[in-house]
Design an enzyme around this catalytic site. Structure first.
Site, PDB file in Angstrom:
ATOM      1  N   PRO A 173       0.837  -1.198   0.000  1.00  0.00           N
ATOM      2  CA  PRO A 173       0.000   0.000   0.000  1.00  0.00           C
ATOM      3  C   PRO A 173       0.878   1.258   0.000  1.00  0.00           C
ATOM      4  O   PRO A 173       1.860   1.321   0.736  1.00  0.00           O
ATOM      5  CB  PRO A 173      -0.790  -0.097   1.315  1.00  0.00           C
TER       6      PRO A 173
ATOM      7  N   SER B 147       2.229   3.930   3.178  1.00  0.00           N
ATOM      8  CA  SER B 147       1.857   3.153   4.360  1.00  0.00           C
ATOM      9  C   SER B 147       3.033   2.938   5.303  1.00  0.00           C
ATOM     10  O   SER B 147       2.895   2.239   6.302  1.00  0.00           O
ATOM     11  CB  SER B 147       1.332   1.788   3.924  1.00  0.00           C
ATOM     12  N   GLY B 148       4.199   3.493   4.982  1.00  0.00           N
ATOM     13  CA  GLY B 148       5.375   3.278   5.822  1.00  0.00           C
ATOM     14  C   GLY B 148       6.038   1.942   5.524  1.00  0.00           C
ATOM     15  O   GLY B 148       6.972   1.542   6.206  1.00  0.00           O
TER      16      GLY B 148
ATOM     17  N   SER C  74       7.926   3.263  -2.146  1.00  0.00           N
ATOM     18  CA  SER C  74       8.772   4.011  -3.089  1.00  0.00           C
ATOM     19  C   SER C  74      10.174   3.413  -3.170  1.00  0.00           C
ATOM     20  O   SER C  74      10.755   3.324  -4.252  1.00  0.00           O
ATOM     21  CB  SER C  74       8.823   5.487  -2.714  1.00  0.00           C
TER      22      SER C  74
ATOM     23  N   ASP D 282      15.807   2.411   3.844  1.00  0.00           N
ATOM     24  CA  ASP D 282      14.751   1.724   3.091  1.00  0.00           C
ATOM     25  C   ASP D 282      15.338   0.978   1.894  1.00  0.00           C
ATOM     26  O   ASP D 282      15.058  -0.202   1.680  1.00  0.00           O
ATOM     27  CB  ASP D 282      13.710   2.730   2.576  1.00  0.00           C
TER      28      ASP D 282
HETATM   29  O1  PMV Z   1       8.264   6.829   5.409  1.00  0.00           O
HETATM   30  P1  PMV Z   1       9.290   5.847   5.016  1.00  0.00           P
HETATM   31  O2  PMV Z   1       8.868   4.466   5.218  1.00  0.00           O
HETATM   32  O3  PMV Z   1       9.853   6.105   3.650  1.00  0.00           O
HETATM   33  O4  PMV Z   1      10.531   5.989   6.027  1.00  0.00           O
HETATM   34  C1  PMV Z   1      11.288   7.134   6.082  1.00  0.00           C
HETATM   35  C2  PMV Z   1      12.364   6.949   7.097  1.00  0.00           C
HETATM   36  C3  PMV Z   1      13.029   8.251   7.497  1.00  0.00           C
HETATM   37  O5  PMV Z   1      14.035   7.920   8.443  1.00  0.00           O
HETATM   38  C4  PMV Z   1      12.042   9.202   8.133  1.00  0.00           C
HETATM   39  C5  PMV Z   1      13.662   8.938   6.301  1.00  0.00           C
HETATM   40  C6  PMV Z   1      14.836   8.186   5.723  1.00  0.00           C
HETATM   41  O6  PMV Z   1      15.076   8.347   4.520  1.00  0.00           O
HETATM   42  O7  PMV Z   1      15.545   7.481   6.459  1.00  0.00           O
END
Ligand code: PMV
Length: 309
Positions: A79, A82-83, A87, A129
């Site tokens: 999703p 969604s964290g 991407s 990520d």
């Molecule tokens: O929102 P997400 O799942 O792309 O996580 C971002 C994580 C952060 O630490 C906030 C940013 C990063 O690039 O590390």
């Protein structure tokens, strides 16, 4: 050419990792896929390639492609917003598909270019990520080089050493608030706080220390301690200003069924991650307050290139 990459969830250290602090993330059993074909013009899922809609794909092409225009198809079980790293997953799958046209693809190269794509598109990012969805399993990022070192990534004077970390088969639920928040904006918000306030810098360092303390309990499958550290990490992220009333409500709602729960990813909306023995109960509790719950498993598989010919 076809390539795929998994989703991810950050267990510890988001936001702090942008400033070089450690973080731990795991790959999940949901995947995104891209297929690319030579063509007369650039198209994505039948539509013209546009920066506004296809920023990650466009930057991957800019960084990794010197050939003719491409017809690109994407599919995702992850999703969006969604964290769970949709991407990063698309960026890494796209980089892997493009690189694989010229030969065998190395993990380290995919991770580096996947990170560059995210950085360009978001304006700022850490490699947590993209390295996690490249490698699969568990990944620990730290400034210090440790056991199970995989590769090193540098950008604008900050560097991160990426390591494999052994993570048990945790029972996790990702709870999605339904509120989409921009990672770029949340990172920028924390950055302002970090630049002007020494207390924010202390909180970032405390998140880093806490992340390192989680390595032992993860290796020893000490769920109580992992959960306790997740709860503490959640409080520190709240102090950094990346929580949301709905995320607070969600964390509260799963307390009685879980070892621990915290914001995962950028926050401001987005998701929480819950460590639990009662995944179904957690999902019901989340649904009862209007959120969605996903039962997720850790995936050993990172990026993969399929149909290579
Ligand atoms: O929102 P997400 O799942 O792309 O996580 C971002 C994580 C952060 O630490 C906030 C940013 C990063 O690039 O590390």
């Amino acid at each position: 050419m076809e390539a795929s990459a998994p989703a991810k969830v950050i267990l510890f250290g988001e936001h702090a990792v942008v400033y070089g602090e450690p973080a731990i993330a795991v790959a999940l059993n949901l995947r995104s896929r891209v297929r690319i074909f030579e063509s007369n013009e650039y198209r994505v899922n039948g539509y013209p390639l546009e920066r506004k809609y296809h920023g990650y794909i466009l930057n991957a092409i800019k960084l990794c492609w010197r050939g003719p225009p491409l017809e690109i198809f994407t599919e995702s079980e992850i999703p969006s917003s969604s964290g769970m790293g949709s991407s990063a997953s698309i960026s890494v799958a796209m980089v892997a598909a493009l690189l694989s046209t010229t030969g065998k693809v190395k993990e380290k190269e995919v991770a580096r270019l996947g990170f560059e794509v995210e950085y360009e598109t978001q304006g700022r990012a850490s490699p947590i990520d993209t390295s996690t969805v490249t490698h699969g399993k568990g990944v620990l990022i730290d400034r210090q080089k440790r056991e199970n070192f995989l590769w090193r990534i540098e950008k604008n004077g900050i560097y991160w050493n990426i390591h494999h970390v052994d993570v048990p088969r945790l029972k996790l639920v990702v709870g999605f608030s339904g509120i989409k928040a921009s990672t770029g904006e949340m990172v920028a918000k924390v950055r302002r706080f970090y630049q002007w306030n020494s207390f924010a810098r202390d909180v970032v360092r405390e998140i880093g220390r806490l992340t390192l303390r989680a390595i032992g309990p993860l290796e020893n499958e000490d769920y109580e301690e992992i959960g306790e550290l997740m709860n503490r990490n959640h409080k520190l992220l709240t102090i950094l200003g990346v929580s949301h009333p709905m995320l607070r409500k969600m964390v509260e709602s799963v307390k009685r069924y879980s070892y621990g729960a915290k914001i995962t990813g950028a926050g401001g909306g987005g998701s929480i991650v819950v460590l639990t023995d009662e995944q179904d109960e957690v999902i019901k509790a989340l649904q009862a307050i209007g959120a969605q719950g996903y039962k997720v498993e850790i995936s050993n598989k990172g990026f993969s290139v399929e149909n290579q010919n």
